[in-house]
Design a protein around this motif. Structure first.
Motif, PDB file in Angstrom:
ATOM      1  N   ALA A 431       0.834  -1.204   0.000  1.00 12.82           N
ATOM      2  CA  ALA A 431       0.000   0.000   0.000  1.00 12.82           C
ATOM      3  C   ALA A 431       0.865   1.249   0.000  1.00 12.82           C
ATOM      4  CB  ALA A 431      -0.930  -0.011   1.211  1.00 12.82           C
ATOM      5  N   ASP A 432       1.954   1.186   0.734  1.00  7.90           N
ATOM      6  CA  ASP A 432       2.860   2.330   0.781  1.00  7.90           C
ATOM      7  C   ASP A 432       3.475   2.574  -0.595  1.00  7.90           C
ATOM      8  OD1 ASP A 432       4.421   4.365   2.293  1.00  7.90           O
ATOM      9  OD2 ASP A 432       6.100   3.084   1.700  1.00  7.90           O
ATOM     10  N   TYR A 433       3.836   1.441  -1.267  1.00 13.02           N
ATOM     11  CA  TYR A 433       4.428   1.561  -2.605  1.00 13.02           C
ATOM     12  C   TYR A 433       3.396   2.135  -3.592  1.00 13.02           C
ATOM     13  CZ  TYR A 433       6.340   0.113  -7.096  1.00 13.02           C
ATOM     14  OH  TYR A 433       6.787   0.091  -8.392  1.00 13.02           O
ATOM     15  N   GLN A 434       2.171   1.596  -3.574  1.00 13.57           N
ATOM     16  CA  GLN A 434       1.124   2.069  -4.478  1.00 13.57           C
ATOM     17  C   GLN A 434       0.758   3.523  -4.186  1.00 13.57           C
ATOM     18  OE1 GLN A 434      -0.111   0.565  -7.066  1.00 13.57           O
ATOM     19  NE2 GLN A 434       1.044  -1.351  -6.747  1.00 13.57           N
ATOM     20  N   TYR A 435       0.748   3.875  -2.934  1.00 15.04           N
ATOM     21  CA  TYR A 435       0.426   5.254  -2.550  1.00 15.04           C
ATOM     22  C   TYR A 435       1.458   6.222  -3.123  1.00 15.04           C
ATOM     23  CZ  TYR A 435      -0.112   9.462   0.234  1.00 15.04           C
ATOM     24  OH  TYR A 435      -0.258  10.759   0.622  1.00 15.04           O
ATOM     25  N   LYS A 436       2.711   5.834  -3.043  1.00 12.33           N
ATOM     26  CA  LYS A 436       3.768   6.713  -3.552  1.00 12.33           C
ATOM     27  C   LYS A 436       3.635   6.884  -5.066  1.00 12.33           C
ATOM     28  CE  LYS A 436       7.045   5.698   0.158  1.00 12.33           C
ATOM     29  NZ  LYS A 436       8.289   5.002   0.540  1.00 12.33           N
ATOM     30  N   ILE A 437       3.274   5.780  -5.771  1.00 15.85           N
ATOM     31  CA  ILE A 437       3.079   5.863  -7.233  1.00 15.85           C
ATOM     32  C   ILE A 437       1.893   6.776  -7.553  1.00 15.85           C
ATOM     33  CG2 ILE A 437       2.385   4.542  -9.274  1.00 15.85           C
ATOM     34  CD1 ILE A 437       3.972   2.199  -8.195  1.00 15.85           C
ATOM     35  N   ALA A 438       0.778   6.554  -6.837  1.00 19.96           N
ATOM     36  CA  ALA A 438      -0.417   7.371  -7.067  1.00 19.96           C
ATOM     37  C   ALA A 438      -0.134   8.835  -6.758  1.00 19.96           C
ATOM     38  CB  ALA A 438      -1.568   6.854  -6.216  1.00 19.96           C
ATOM     39  N   LEU A 439       0.633   9.052  -5.730  1.00 21.76           N
ATOM     40  CA  LEU A 439       0.980  10.428  -5.356  1.00 21.76           C
ATOM     41  C   LEU A 439       1.818  11.077  -6.453  1.00 21.76           C
ATOM     42  CD1 LEU A 439       0.875  12.639  -3.179  1.00 21.76           C
ATOM     43  CD2 LEU A 439       2.954  11.644  -2.189  1.00 21.76           C
ATOM     44  N   ALA A 440       2.756  10.312  -6.986  1.00 21.90           N
ATOM     45  CA  ALA A 440       3.605  10.846  -8.055  1.00 21.90           C
ATOM     46  C   ALA A 440       2.752  11.164  -9.291  1.00 21.90           C
ATOM     47  CB  ALA A 440       4.697   9.834  -8.408  1.00 21.90           C
ATOM     48  N   GLU A 441       1.769  10.245  -9.631  1.00 23.09           N
ATOM     49  CA  GLU A 441       0.897  10.482 -10.794  1.00 23.09           C
ATOM     50  C   GLU A 441       0.040  11.720 -10.562  1.00 23.09           C
ATOM     51  OE1 GLU A 441      -2.446   8.162 -13.539  1.00 23.09           O
ATOM     52  OE2 GLU A 441      -1.742   7.265 -11.664  1.00 23.09           O
ATOM     53  N   TRP A 442      -0.473  11.861  -9.356  1.00 26.56           N
ATOM     54  CA  TRP A 442      -1.309  13.018  -9.032  1.00 26.56           C
ATOM     55  C   TRP A 442      -0.511  14.314  -9.154  1.00 26.56           C
ATOM     56  CZ3 TRP A 442      -5.751  15.064  -8.917  1.00 26.56           C
ATOM     57  CH2 TRP A 442      -6.069  16.135  -8.101  1.00 26.56           C
ATOM     58  N   GLU A 443       0.708  14.302  -8.635  1.00 23.12           N
ATOM     59  CA  GLU A 443       1.551  15.491  -8.714  1.00 23.12           C
ATOM     60  C   GLU A 443       1.845  15.831 -10.178  1.00 23.12           C
ATOM     61  OE1 GLU A 443       2.395  17.484  -6.355  1.00 23.12           O
ATOM     62  OE2 GLU A 443       1.428  16.292  -4.803  1.00 23.12           O
ATOM     63  N   ASN A 444       2.005  14.781 -11.001  1.00 24.24           N
ATOM     64  CA  ASN A 444       2.286  14.996 -12.419  1.00 24.24           C
ATOM     65  C   ASN A 444       1.064  15.588 -13.131  1.00 24.24           C
ATOM     66  OD1 ASN A 444       4.032  14.678 -14.791  1.00 24.24           O
ATOM     67  ND2 ASN A 444       2.557  13.091 -15.408  1.00 24.24           N
ATOM     68  N   LYS A 445      -0.162  15.082 -12.784  1.00 25.25           N
ATOM     69  CA  LYS A 445      -1.386  15.592 -13.400  1.00 25.25           C
ATOM     70  C   LYS A 445      -1.607  17.058 -13.058  1.00 25.25           C
ATOM     71  CE  LYS A 445      -2.847  11.847 -15.442  1.00 25.25           C
ATOM     72  NZ  LYS A 445      -2.895  11.776 -16.919  1.00 25.25           N
ATOM     73  N   LYS A 446      -1.263  17.419 -11.909  1.00 22.00           N
ATOM     74  CA  LYS A 446      -1.488  18.811 -11.477  1.00 22.00           C
ATOM     75  C   LYS A 446      -0.633  19.793 -12.271  1.00 22.00           C
ATOM     76  CE  LYS A 446      -0.893  18.322  -7.006  1.00 22.00           C
ATOM     77  NZ  LYS A 446      -0.874  18.707  -5.562  1.00 22.00           N
ATOM     78  N   LYS A 447       0.372  19.251 -12.951  1.00 23.07           N
ATOM     79  CA  LYS A 447       1.218  20.122 -13.755  1.00 23.07           C
ATOM     80  C   LYS A 447       0.571  20.454 -15.102  1.00 23.07           C
ATOM     81  CE  LYS A 447       5.467  18.259 -11.721  1.00 23.07           C
ATOM     82  NZ  LYS A 447       6.705  17.494 -11.987  1.00 23.07           N
ATOM     83  N   ASP A 448      -0.574  19.747 -15.516  1.00 20.36           N
ATOM     84  CA  ASP A 448      -1.266  19.993 -16.790  1.00 20.36           C
ATOM     85  C   ASP A 448      -1.817  21.414 -16.786  1.00 20.36           C
ATOM     86  OD1 ASP A 448      -3.284  20.087 -18.895  1.00 20.36           O
ATOM     87  OD2 ASP A 448      -3.106  17.901 -18.978  1.00 20.36           O
ATOM     88  N   PRO A 449      -1.601  22.175 -17.907  1.00 16.99           N
ATOM     89  CA  PRO A 449      -2.076  23.576 -17.956  1.00 16.99           C
ATOM     90  C   PRO A 449      -3.591  23.686 -17.780  1.00 16.99           C
ATOM     91  CG  PRO A 449      -0.511  23.140 -19.727  1.00 16.99           C
ATOM     92  CD  PRO A 449      -0.805  21.820 -19.096  1.00 16.99           C
TER      93      PRO A 449
END
Length: 652
Positions: A431-449
């Motif tokens: 869960a910790d591993y998946q959370y970190k991946i999801a967090l990274a994806e979320w942070e990446n999406k927030k960069k979309d204009p």
């Protein structure tokens, strides 16, 4: 002039291998009844004319069946030798079960095949058909009426000898009839029938074509109107499609934004779900180290060791036989007292025995007391050890229980609890591993204009025109196909409609042609009627000659009794008796037979003149009295001087 020379019957009726030589003049074959005289006469006729293929069951009406030999299944027949115009021939004919199996051959005097005559030998030699032959030159026993037919009339008129077919009645009449039928016959044939039939068919066809051309013209107009409507619909569709495609592009942009918003929401929801799962595992204290797990495993193992050690120590047993031991002491004391008190009474020996028993019982009881005392000491030591083990086990169990309670694991079995803790640890790490991946994806999406815009997208006023555009484009393509088809149909219909005037002219021409055919048919019909009338008039012109000849013969045979007679153009006879003309049926059989014979002679004279052919008589005078028979034979003798006569009779 025709003369028979020899008759040979290989097999015919009841006759087999029969031969008859003939001479000029009168040839008489006199045999008893049943010999086969009629068979010989019928054979001669069959060789010249063949046998018909009658399907009648009656033997008397079916010559093929009548003359087929009983004792053989082979073909039957023979030959006749004859002379004509100075040439000698042999006509050979054999018969099968049907006419198709019959064979004919003609040979000259050297027995070489000749082609001078064919299978229609009789018609060529006598100028009459088989039916006329039997009514004229061949007189069978059966009653055969002499009636007029075309074969007789042709011979009487000498038309068959005329090589100019234009003067031949049958030929002219046949050609006129064929011409008339070719013009107006209603009979259907492979070529379409008569000219009138074909012309009427052509007129019907022309009318159908004309009607079709007119219908095609109307249909072409109707299709042109439909084509124009389709073109108007095409323009409207093209505008609607362009408008909807523009709106569809707007929809596509909004849809893309909506998809982004949905993606952001999904990623955010996934992140939150993973965070919740991770936090729940943190609350259970699943974030432990491997060393922690190993130490806890050791404690569980130690606890299992204590339990096993406690189980191996026996619990102290309860003292047994305490009262019995005291009773033994009392018994030993009683026996000692009894031995001392009653020493004298019991006697020395018995008293010693009693005393000895008491001493033994005392010693046994003493030893038992010593062993019981030692056992009780050991039990006290064991009980103390068990008490310490139980206290230590309870302490360890309580410590383990508190440890697992801290991890929210409430399994009564510590091994199961430890396994669950290991699983929770593994789940936590995943869960910790998946959370970190999801967090990274979320942070990446927030960069979309467009992140902020998509986050605020509510999905309203989004309309998809894909289906309606596809429908319109399908309709547009169908209209294009329909218009192309309509164009070809209009072209075809126009070509047909352009033939209207041509078809109208053709119909009028055919109407004129039909009128011309009717006029020609009327002329042909008039010509046929005139020809028939001419024939009848011509036929009647021979009646006086036949009547005169007949009157001479009948008067001679009847000694002048019937000197006056009437013969019409149908060969019907009437004889005068007692100054009154009477129908032929009024007279006796003998009179009828002799009259028919005389009519045949008169007919032969009229037909052949001085070139009379042979005459075959199959006992025609059986009904005549002696006087008339004698006169008939005289006439026959005279006839034999003119032609060959073959006379079959049973009278001597």
């Amino acid at each position: 002039m025709i003369k028979l020379q020899e008759i040979y019957i290989s097999s015919f009726g009841k006759l087999n291998d029969y031969r008859l030589k003939l001479k000029d003049g009168l040839n008489t074959v006199c045999q008893e009844n049943g010999f086969g005289k009629s068979t010989i006469a019928s054979f001669v006729k069959a060789v010249f004319f063949g046998i018909g293929n009658s399907t009648k069951k009656s033997i008397s009406e079916n010559e093929r069946k009548k003359f087929t030999p009983w004792d053989s299944t082979n073909k039957f027949g023979g030959y006749v030798k004859f002379s004509v115009d100075g040439k000698i021939y042999k006509a050979e004919r054999y018969f099968g079960k049907t006419a198709a199996q019959d064979t004919f051959a003609l040979y000259d005097e050297l027995d070489i095949p000749s082609k001078d005559y064919g299978a229609d030998l009789g018609e060529k030699l006598f100028d009459i058909d088989a039916d006329s032959f039997e009514r004229c030159l061949y007189v069978p026993q059966k009653s055969v009426a002499v009636v007029a037919n075309d074969s007789f009339l042709n011979k009487l008129q000498n038309l068959v000898d005329d090589t100019d077919e234009q003067n031949n009645f049958d030929s002219a009449n046949k050609k006129l009839d064929e011409y008339y039928k070719s013009l107006v016959s209603t009979r259907l044939t492979k070529d379409g029938g008569s000219k009138k039939n074909r012309t009427e068919s052509e007129i019907k066809e022309a009318k159908r074509d004309l009607i079709k051309a007119q219908e095609d013209y109307a249909a072409a107009k109707q299709k042109q109107s439909l084509q124009e409507k389709n073109l108007a619909r095409l323009d409207a569709l093209k505008k609607d499609i362009a408008d909807r495609k523009e709106k569809q592009q707007q929809y596509a942009n909004l849809k893309a934004l909506q998809n982004k918003a949905e993606t952001f929401n999904r990623v955010e929801a996934d992140l939150k779900a993973k965070e919740v799962k991770l936090n729940s595992l943190k609350d259970k204290g699943a974030d432990v180290s491997a060393d922690y797990i190993d130490r806890l495993q050791q404690k569980v193992n130690d606890f299992d060791g204590l339990k096993q050690q406690a189980a191996g120590v026996s619990a102290p047993s309860q003292a047994k036989g305490g009262i019995a031991k005291y009773l033994l002491f009392v018994l030993a004391a009683a026996l000692a007292v009894l031995a001392i008190v009653m020493w004298d009474t019991l006697g020395e020996v018995l008293a010693i025995v009693v005393l000895g028993v008491g001493v033994v019982i005392f010693i046994v009881s003493a030893l038992a007391f010593i062993r019981e005392s030692s056992r009780q000491k050991q039990e006290k030591i064991l009980q103390s050890h068990l008490q310490k083990l139980a206290e230590q086990t309870a302490s360890e169990e309580e410590a383990l229980r508190r440890t697992f309670d801290k991890h929210k694991i409430y399994e009564s079995n510590f091994h199961s609890a430890l396994t669950q803790l290991k699983n929770d640890k593994q789940s936590y790490e995943e869960a910790d591993y998946q959370y970190k991946i999801a967090l990274a994806e979320w942070e990446n999406k927030k960069k979309d204009p467009e992140f902020a815009l998509a986050q605020n997208f509510d999905g309203k006023s989004v309309c998809d025109y894909t289906y309606s555009i596809a429908q319109m484009e399908g309709e547009l393509q169908q209209i294009l196909v329909d218009n192309a088809r309509l164009g070809k149909e209009i072209e075809t219909l126009t070509e047909s409609a352009d033939k209207t005037s041509e078809l109208e002219n053709r119909r009028q021409s055919l109407d004129s042609k039909l009128q011309e055919i009717d006029n020609k048919a009327k002329l042909a019909d008039t010509a046929i009627k005139c020809l028939i009338q001419a024939k009848e008039n011509l036929s009647k012109s021979f009646v006086p000659k036949i009547r005169d000849n007949f009157q001479q013969y009948i008067s001679a045979v009847t000694d002048g009794k019937y000197a006056n007679a009437v013969v019409d153009d149908k060969f019907n006879l009437r004889l005068e008796e007692n100054s009154s003309m009477r129908e032929f049926d009024y007279f006796s059989k003998g009179t009828s037979d002799v009259a028919v014979f005389c009519l045949r002679l008169a007919l032969i004279d009229a037909m052949y003149g001085k070139n009379a052919p042979l005459l075959i008589l199959d006992d025609p005078f059986v009904n005549l009295d002696e006087s008339r028979y004698s006169t008939a034979m005289d006439i026959l003798q005279k006839r034999a001087k003119k032609c060959q006569v073959l006379y079959f009779t049973c009278r001597r």
